[in-house]
Design a protein around this motif. Structure first.
Motif, PDB file in Angstrom:
ATOM      1  N   GLU A  97       0.836  -1.204   0.000  1.00  0.00           N
ATOM      2  CA  GLU A  97       0.000   0.000   0.000  1.00  0.00           C
ATOM      3  C   GLU A  97       0.869   1.252   0.000  1.00  0.00           C
ATOM      4  N   ALA A  98       1.977   1.217   0.721  1.00  0.00           N
ATOM      5  CA  ALA A  98       2.899   2.354   0.733  1.00  0.00           C
ATOM      6  C   ALA A  98       3.503   2.569  -0.647  1.00  0.00           C
ATOM      7  N   LEU A  99       3.806   1.482  -1.345  1.00  0.00           N
ATOM      8  CA  LEU A  99       4.345   1.583  -2.706  1.00  0.00           C
ATOM      9  C   LEU A  99       3.343   2.270  -3.628  1.00  0.00           C
ATOM     10  N   VAL A 100       2.064   1.895  -3.515  1.00  0.00           N
ATOM     11  CA  VAL A 100       1.029   2.479  -4.363  1.00  0.00           C
ATOM     12  C   VAL A 100       0.812   3.954  -4.014  1.00  0.00           C
ATOM     13  N   ARG A 101       0.909   4.289  -2.741  1.00  0.00           N
ATOM     14  CA  ARG A 101       0.776   5.701  -2.367  1.00  0.00           C
ATOM     15  C   ARG A 101       1.916   6.530  -2.961  1.00  0.00           C
ATOM     16  N   ALA A 102       3.092   5.943  -3.010  1.00  0.00           N
ATOM     17  CA  ALA A 102       4.245   6.663  -3.568  1.00  0.00           C
ATOM     18  C   ALA A 102       4.163   6.774  -5.083  1.00  0.00           C
ATOM     19  N   HIS A 103       3.430   5.839  -5.717  1.00  0.00           N
ATOM     20  CA  HIS A 103       3.298   5.836  -7.182  1.00  0.00           C
ATOM     21  C   HIS A 103       1.812   5.628  -7.513  1.00  0.00           C
ATOM     22  N   PRO A 104       1.019   6.701  -7.519  1.00  0.00           N
ATOM     23  CA  PRO A 104      -0.441   6.582  -7.679  1.00  0.00           C
ATOM     24  C   PRO A 104      -0.894   5.905  -8.967  1.00  0.00           C
ATOM     25  N   ALA A 105      -0.023   5.809  -9.975  1.00  0.00           N
ATOM     26  CA  ALA A 105      -0.426   5.139 -11.214  1.00  0.00           C
ATOM     27  C   ALA A 105      -0.504   3.624 -11.038  1.00  0.00           C
ATOM     28  N   LEU A 106       0.082   3.107  -9.972  1.00  0.00           N
ATOM     29  CA  LEU A 106      -0.016   1.676  -9.692  1.00  0.00           C
ATOM     30  C   LEU A 106      -1.382   1.356  -9.109  1.00  0.00           C
ATOM     31  N   ARG A 107      -1.774   0.085  -9.219  1.00  0.00           N
ATOM     32  CA  ARG A 107      -3.048  -0.353  -8.639  1.00  0.00           C
ATOM     33  C   ARG A 107      -2.837  -1.641  -7.875  1.00  0.00           C
ATOM     34  N   LEU A 108      -3.304  -1.647  -6.630  1.00  0.00           N
ATOM     35  CA  LEU A 108      -3.200  -2.834  -5.785  1.00  0.00           C
ATOM     36  C   LEU A 108      -4.528  -3.578  -5.818  1.00  0.00           C
ATOM     37  N   GLU A 109      -4.484  -4.858  -6.165  1.00  0.00           N
ATOM     38  CA  GLU A 109      -5.695  -5.672  -6.243  1.00  0.00           C
ATOM     39  C   GLU A 109      -5.625  -6.781  -5.206  1.00  0.00           C
ATOM     40  N   ARG A 110      -6.572  -6.776  -4.286  1.00  0.00           N
ATOM     41  CA  ARG A 110      -6.656  -7.840  -3.283  1.00  0.00           C
ATOM     42  C   ARG A 110      -7.507  -8.978  -3.831  1.00  0.00           C
ATOM     43  N   LYS A 111      -7.021 -10.201  -3.686  1.00  0.00           N
ATOM     44  CA  LYS A 111      -7.776 -11.386  -4.073  1.00  0.00           C
ATOM     45  C   LYS A 111      -7.993 -12.235  -2.825  1.00  0.00           C
ATOM     46  N   SER A 112      -8.663 -13.369  -2.996  1.00  0.00           N
ATOM     47  CA  SER A 112      -9.001 -14.188  -1.831  1.00  0.00           C
ATOM     48  C   SER A 112      -7.771 -14.660  -1.083  1.00  0.00           C
ATOM     49  N   VAL A 113      -6.767 -15.153  -1.810  1.00  0.00           N
ATOM     50  CA  VAL A 113      -5.567 -15.686  -1.155  1.00  0.00           C
ATOM     51  C   VAL A 113      -4.303 -15.135  -1.810  1.00  0.00           C
ATOM     52  N   ALA A 114      -4.443 -14.002  -2.509  1.00  0.00           N
ATOM     53  CA  ALA A 114      -3.311 -13.430  -3.238  1.00  0.00           C
ATOM     54  C   ALA A 114      -3.481 -11.926  -3.332  1.00  0.00           C
ATOM     55  N   VAL A 115      -2.464 -11.269  -3.871  1.00  0.00           N
ATOM     56  CA  VAL A 115      -2.515  -9.832  -4.106  1.00  0.00           C
ATOM     57  C   VAL A 115      -1.724  -9.538  -5.374  1.00  0.00           C
ATOM     58  N   ALA A 116      -2.169  -8.531  -6.134  1.00  0.00           N
ATOM     59  CA  ALA A 116      -1.509  -8.194  -7.391  1.00  0.00           C
ATOM     60  C   ALA A 116      -1.241  -6.702  -7.452  1.00  0.00           C
ATOM     61  N   ILE A 117      -0.110  -6.342  -8.055  1.00  0.00           N
ATOM     62  CA  ILE A 117       0.201  -4.937  -8.314  1.00  0.00           C
ATOM     63  C   ILE A 117       0.213  -4.736  -9.828  1.00  0.00           C
ATOM     64  N   HIS A 118      -0.702  -3.913 -10.316  1.00  0.00           N
ATOM     65  CA  HIS A 118      -0.815  -3.636 -11.739  1.00  0.00           C
ATOM     66  C   HIS A 118      -0.071  -2.344 -12.072  1.00  0.00           C
ATOM     67  N   TYR A 119       0.675  -2.378 -13.186  1.00  0.00           N
ATOM     68  CA  TYR A 119       1.360  -1.167 -13.624  1.00  0.00           C
ATOM     69  C   TYR A 119       1.089  -0.881 -15.106  1.00  0.00           C
ATOM     70  N   ARG A 120      -0.077  -1.300 -15.589  1.00  0.00           N
ATOM     71  CA  ARG A 120      -0.433  -1.095 -16.993  1.00  0.00           C
ATOM     72  C   ARG A 120      -0.470   0.387 -17.343  1.00  0.00           C
ATOM     73  N   GLN A 121      -0.845   1.248 -16.389  1.00  0.00           N
ATOM     74  CA  GLN A 121      -0.911   2.679 -16.660  1.00  0.00           C
ATOM     75  C   GLN A 121       0.427   3.377 -16.424  1.00  0.00           C
ATOM     76  N   ALA A 122       1.430   2.620 -16.018  1.00  0.00           N
ATOM     77  CA  ALA A 122       2.766   3.184 -15.803  1.00  0.00           C
ATOM     78  C   ALA A 122       3.814   2.107 -16.072  1.00  0.00           C
ATOM     79  N   PRO A 123       3.960   1.671 -17.319  1.00  0.00           N
ATOM     80  CA  PRO A 123       4.885   0.571 -17.634  1.00  0.00           C
ATOM     81  C   PRO A 123       6.332   0.876 -17.269  1.00  0.00           C
ATOM     82  N   GLU A 124       6.665   2.149 -17.155  1.00  0.00           N
ATOM     83  CA  GLU A 124       8.036   2.517 -16.781  1.00  0.00           C
ATOM     84  C   GLU A 124       8.360   2.136 -15.334  1.00  0.00           C
TER      85      GLU A 124
END
Length: 267
Positions: A106-133
């Motif tokens: 969550e701290a990483l996403v706050r530092a880079h708002p273009a990232l997206r954190l997705e919570r799943k049932s037993v996993a978590v994903a960080i998407h960077y499609r809007q910031a490939p760099e």
């Protein structure tokens, strides 16, 4: 590569969702499902006597939402969730350390708002499609948070890195389906687009089946198609051909008429 043959009545059909059945979108919740696709999947399920399953990184509840009213056999979160024939969803237990990683991500996403954190049932994903760099930043952060984690592993995908339970993948999920009816003793075929689908391609190849890559890259799949539209066109043609062949179709589980509850665990 050889041409992709139409689906035959003795096929056990496994299909990824994002980038395969549906075109990718900037955010997972914005994916659109082609209206004709649900009817085609309904027909294929009937004509294959139930031997059709969706194998996805998404939770099964999300697959049901996009494909409603269908409740197809499915493996979600790369095999950490599992459902047969409209029954109950069984889940691999979440690693105890997963929740401890969330504040760091969550701290990483706050530092880079273009990232997206997705919570799943037993996993978590960080998407960077809007910031490939930021790919390197995400990879480094995930490596760091997993340094002392137990029972978790990173799974890179298209503009995303997931942290999921170790030891589960789409190949294991397909192998589990193939051990019981109606999938057993059929020719497995799996279509997917991402690096996360490679274990599935390897699994069907080991079982004498066919892997279909949606897109172009290095792969262990045997056949490629240009994109999701081509894959859907192939599904539509196959459904019409199977329907024309006749036979006694099987009823499709849906939300109004759930199938029998059968719990299956994955290893």
């Amino acid at each position: 590569m050889p041409q992709l043959p139409l689906i035959e009545s003795n096929t056990a059909l496994f299909l990824d969702f994002d980038g395969t059945l549906a075109d990718l979108a900037p955010r997972p919740e914005l994916v659109q499902v082609e209206p004709e696709l649900v009817g085609t999947l309904h027909t294929l399920f009937e004509r294959l006597d139930g031997a059709l399953a969706v194998i996805s990184g998404r939770p099964i509840s999300e697959l049901d939402h996009f494909l409603q009213p269908l409740r197809l056999p499915a493996a979600g979160v790369h095999g950490a969730e599992f459902r047969t024939d409209g029954g109950m969803v069984s889940k691999t237990s979440a690693a105890p350390g997963l929740e401890l990683l969330i504040p760091h991500l969550e701290a990483l996403v706050r530092a880079h708002p273009a990232l997206r954190l997705e919570r799943k049932s037993v996993a978590v994903a960080i998407h960077y499609r809007q910031a490939p760099e930021l790919a390197g930043v995400v990879d480094a952060a995930v490596t760091e948070v997993l340094r002392h984690a137990v029972g978790l592993e990173a799974l890179p995908g298209k503009m995303v890195v997931e942290i999921k339970p170790a030891g589960v993948d789409k190949g294991d999920a397909i192998a589990a389906f193939m051990k019981s009816a109606p999938f057993a003793e059929r020719m497995p075929l799996f279509a997917g687009d991402d690096l996360t689908d490679e274990p599935g391609f390897a699994a069907v190849r080991k079982l004498g089946g066919l892997g279909v890559l949606v897109g172009q890259r290095e792969t262990v799949a045997s056949v490629t198609v240009p994109g999701p539209a081509a894959l859907r066109s192939w599904l539509h043609r196959s459904a019409r051909a199977l329907e024309g062949a006749g036979g006694h179709p099987r009823a499709v589980p849906n939300e109004a008429e759930p199938g029998p509850a059968r719990r299956t665990t994955t290893s």
